[in-house]
Design a protein around this motif. Structure first.
Motif, PDB file in Angstrom:
ATOM      1  N   MET A  96       1.933  -6.832   8.516  1.00 52.06           N
ATOM      2  CA  MET A  96       1.258  -7.792   8.319  1.00 52.06           C
ATOM      3  C   MET A  96      -0.175  -7.430   7.323  1.00 52.06           C
ATOM      4  SD  MET A  96      -1.559  -9.361  11.945  1.00 52.06           S
ATOM      5  CE  MET A  96      -1.090  -8.434  12.451  1.00 52.06           C
ATOM      6  N   TRP A  97      -0.821  -5.820   7.610  1.00 49.58           N
ATOM      7  CA  TRP A  97      -1.248  -5.848   6.882  1.00 49.58           C
ATOM      8  C   TRP A  97      -1.377  -5.393   5.849  1.00 49.58           C
ATOM      9  CZ3 TRP A  97      -3.858  -3.880  11.859  1.00 49.58           C
ATOM     10  CH2 TRP A  97      -4.152  -5.068  12.280  1.00 49.58           C
ATOM     11  N   ASN A  98      -0.116  -4.841   5.332  1.00 50.21           N
ATOM     12  CA  ASN A  98       0.051  -4.067   4.442  1.00 50.21           C
ATOM     13  C   ASN A  98       1.257  -4.589   3.231  1.00 50.21           C
ATOM     14  OD1 ASN A  98       0.039  -0.752   6.454  1.00 50.21           O
ATOM     15  ND2 ASN A  98      -2.112  -2.025   4.989  1.00 50.21           N
ATOM     16  N   ASP A  99       2.352  -5.488   3.684  1.00 50.72           N
ATOM     17  CA  ASP A  99       2.941  -5.980   3.498  1.00 50.72           C
ATOM     18  C   ASP A  99       4.017  -5.239   3.239  1.00 50.72           C
ATOM     19  OD1 ASP A  99       5.525  -7.630   2.690  1.00 50.72           O
ATOM     20  OD2 ASP A  99       4.551  -8.148   0.707  1.00 50.72           O
ATOM     21  N   ALA A 100       4.299  -3.870   4.018  1.00 49.13           N
ATOM     22  CA  ALA A 100       5.882  -2.486   3.239  1.00 49.13           C
ATOM     23  C   ALA A 100       6.934  -3.279   3.870  1.00 49.13           C
ATOM     24  CB  ALA A 100       4.811  -1.682   4.694  1.00 49.13           C
ATOM     25  N   ASN A 101       6.947  -2.430   2.268  1.00 50.70           N
ATOM     26  CA  ASN A 101       9.216  -2.925   2.539  1.00 50.70           C
ATOM     27  C   ASN A 101       9.696  -1.465   2.814  1.00 50.70           C
ATOM     28  OD1 ASN A 101       7.915  -1.407   0.751  1.00 50.70           O
ATOM     29  ND2 ASN A 101       8.151  -3.056  -0.684  1.00 50.70           N
ATOM     30  N   VAL A 102       9.425  -0.513   3.232  1.00 53.52           N
ATOM     31  CA  VAL A 102       9.289   0.541   3.837  1.00 53.52           C
ATOM     32  C   VAL A 102       9.149   1.632   4.994  1.00 53.52           C
ATOM     33  CG1 VAL A 102      10.733   3.281   2.721  1.00 53.52           C
ATOM     34  CG2 VAL A 102      10.826   1.501   0.784  1.00 53.52           C
ATOM     35  N   LEU A 103       9.643   1.203   6.162  1.00 51.91           N
ATOM     36  CA  LEU A 103       9.617   1.508   7.638  1.00 51.91           C
ATOM     37  C   LEU A 103       9.624   3.304   7.250  1.00 51.91           C
ATOM     38  CD1 LEU A 103       8.805   2.040  10.148  1.00 51.91           C
ATOM     39  CD2 LEU A 103      11.096   0.638  10.947  1.00 51.91           C
ATOM     40  N   ALA A 104       8.526   4.581   7.492  1.00 54.98           N
ATOM     41  CA  ALA A 104       8.843   5.536   7.167  1.00 54.98           C
ATOM     42  C   ALA A 104       9.217   6.281   8.765  1.00 54.98           C
ATOM     43  CB  ALA A 104       8.154   6.484   6.128  1.00 54.98           C
ATOM     44  N   LEU A 105      10.035   6.930   9.187  1.00 61.25           N
ATOM     45  CA  LEU A 105       9.954   7.483  10.913  1.00 61.25           C
ATOM     46  C   LEU A 105       9.991   9.041  10.712  1.00 61.25           C
ATOM     47  CD1 LEU A 105      13.001   5.130  11.792  1.00 61.25           C
ATOM     48  CD2 LEU A 105      10.033   5.295  12.701  1.00 61.25           C
ATOM     49  N   GLU A 132      -8.315 -11.619   1.791  1.00 61.32           N
ATOM     50  CA  GLU A 132      -8.882 -10.107   1.643  1.00 61.32           C
ATOM     51  C   GLU A 132      -7.356  -9.296   1.549  1.00 61.32           C
ATOM     52  OE1 GLU A 132     -11.631  -8.644   4.873  1.00 61.32           O
ATOM     53  OE2 GLU A 132     -11.203  -7.147   4.210  1.00 61.32           O
ATOM     54  N   ASP A 133      -6.447  -9.979   2.836  1.00 61.48           N
ATOM     55  CA  ASP A 133      -5.054  -9.355   2.807  1.00 61.48           C
ATOM     56  C   ASP A 133      -4.864  -9.060   1.918  1.00 61.48           C
ATOM     57  OD1 ASP A 133      -5.817  -8.036   5.294  1.00 61.48           O
ATOM     58  OD2 ASP A 133      -4.753 -10.038   6.503  1.00 61.48           O
ATOM     59  N   GLN A 134      -4.069 -10.046   1.012  1.00 58.64           N
ATOM     60  CA  GLN A 134      -3.771 -10.529  -0.461  1.00 58.64           C
ATOM     61  C   GLN A 134      -3.961  -9.904  -0.704  1.00 58.64           C
ATOM     62  OE1 GLN A 134      -0.928 -12.311  -0.362  1.00 58.64           O
ATOM     63  NE2 GLN A 134      -0.161 -11.938   1.598  1.00 58.64           N
ATOM     64  N   ALA A 135      -5.830  -9.920  -1.016  1.00 53.91           N
ATOM     65  CA  ALA A 135      -6.349  -8.891  -2.483  1.00 53.91           C
ATOM     66  C   ALA A 135      -5.825  -7.380  -2.456  1.00 53.91           C
ATOM     67  CB  ALA A 135      -8.049  -9.435  -2.432  1.00 53.91           C
ATOM     68  N   ASN A 136      -6.211  -6.929  -1.124  1.00 56.17           N
ATOM     69  CA  ASN A 136      -5.635  -5.532  -0.681  1.00 56.17           C
ATOM     70  C   ASN A 136      -4.122  -5.438  -1.604  1.00 56.17           C
ATOM     71  OD1 ASN A 136      -7.319  -3.295   0.044  1.00 56.17           O
ATOM     72  ND2 ASN A 136      -7.556  -5.247   1.605  1.00 56.17           N
ATOM     73  N   ALA A 138      -2.461  -6.767  -3.299  1.00 54.54           N
ATOM     74  CA  ALA A 138      -2.382  -7.132  -5.170  1.00 54.54           C
ATOM     75  C   ALA A 138      -2.799  -6.237  -5.499  1.00 54.54           C
ATOM     76  CB  ALA A 138      -2.846  -9.127  -5.367  1.00 54.54           C
ATOM     77  N   HIS A 139      -4.206  -5.394  -5.644  1.00 49.90           N
ATOM     78  CA  HIS A 139      -5.032  -4.756  -5.992  1.00 49.90           C
ATOM     79  C   HIS A 139      -3.703  -3.426  -6.203  1.00 49.90           C
ATOM     80  CE1 HIS A 139      -7.732  -2.155  -8.102  1.00 49.90           C
ATOM     81  NE2 HIS A 139      -7.016  -1.038  -7.137  1.00 49.90           N
ATOM     82  N   ILE A 140      -2.667  -2.931  -4.703  1.00 49.40           N
ATOM     83  CA  ILE A 140      -1.463  -2.092  -5.191  1.00 49.40           C
ATOM     84  C   ILE A 140      -1.082  -2.128  -6.015  1.00 49.40           C
ATOM     85  CG2 ILE A 140       0.284  -0.916  -3.412  1.00 49.40           C
ATOM     86  CD1 ILE A 140      -3.050  -0.032  -2.824  1.00 49.40           C
ATOM     87  N   ASP A 141      -0.262  -3.600  -5.907  1.00 47.29           N
ATOM     88  CA  ASP A 141       0.819  -3.789  -7.288  1.00 47.29           C
ATOM     89  C   ASP A 141       0.207  -3.551  -8.659  1.00 47.29           C
ATOM     90  OD1 ASP A 141       2.629  -4.251  -5.427  1.00 47.29           O
ATOM     91  OD2 ASP A 141       2.237  -6.633  -5.853  1.00 47.29           O
TER      92      ASP A 141
END
Ligand SMILES: O=C[C@H](O)[C@H](O)[C@H](O)COP(=O)(O)O
Length: 149
Positions: A96-105, A132-136, A138-141
Motif C-alpha cells: 500500500m505505502w511502498n508499492d513494493a515489487n519484491v517480497l523478502a522473507l 503523500e504516498d505517491q510522492a514518497n 516517486a522520490h525513491i525512483d
C-alpha cells in the motif's frame, strides 16, 4: 502474475513458497537453491530482482535465513523496492505505502501459516493513491536515478 522466486537454501518454508505461489495461480521462475543454481543470497536474490527490473517477472519473492541479505541484494537492483515482511500487516503496508515489487522473507521467522497470511495480504494489497504516498514512491525512483552509475 509471473513471480521470480529465489532462496539461498531449502530450509524452512522455502519449498512451500513455490507451492503456495503456484496454488494461487502464479507462474513461478525459480532461482538459487530451488533451481540448483548458485544459491548464495547475493547472487540468487539479485537475479530474481533482475527479472523484475528487466520485465521477465512482474514481482519477485526472495528468501534467506534472516531475510536481510535477500532484501539488500534485491534493493541494489535499480527499480526494485524490496520489503522484508514478517507478518501480514507488514506485507499489506509494503504494497500500500511502498508499492513494493519484491517480497523478502526470513526463513528463520516465517512459519507455514504466517507465510500464507503474508502472501494473501501481499497479493490482495492495492497501492495507495494518496498524494503523500505517491510522492514518497516517486522520490525513491528519483533517488534510484540520481545514484545510479
Ligand atoms: O543475510 C543472509 C542470510 O540470512 C543467509 O541465509 C545467512 O547468511 C546464512 O547463510 P549460509 O546458510 O550460507 O551460512
Amino acid at each position: 502474475m509471473r513471480i521470480s522466486l529465489a532462496s539461498d537454501s531449502l530450509d524452512g518454508v522455502a519449498p512451500l513458497v513455490a507451492e503456495e505461489l503456484e496454488r494461487r495461480g502464479h507462474t513461478v521462475i525459480l532461482h538459487g537453491a530451488l533451481a540448483n543454481e548458485r544459491a548464495d543470497w547475493a547472487w540468487s536474490c539479485s537475479e530474481a530482482a533482475g527479472d523484475v527490473a528487466e520485465g521477465r517477472a512482474d514481482q519477485a519473492v526472495v528468501c534467506c535465513w534472516t531475510g536481510t541479505g535477500a532484501s539488500i541484494a534485491a534493493n541494489k537492483v535499480p527499480g526494485i523496492r524490496a520489503a522484508l515482511c514478517v507478518d501480514a500487516a507488514t506485507a499489506e503496508g509494503a504494497r500500500m505505502w511502498n508499492d513494493a515489487n519484491v517480497l523478502a522473507l526470513s526463513l528463520r521467522l516465517t512459519s507455514a501459516q504466517v507465510l500464507k497470511e503474508i502472501l494473501d495480504a501481499w497479493f490482495a494489497g492495492a497501492v495507495s493513491a494518496e498524494a503523500e504516498d505517491q510522492a514518497n514512491i516517486a522520490h525513491i525512483d528519483e533517488v534510484d536515478r540520481v545514484f545510479r552509475r
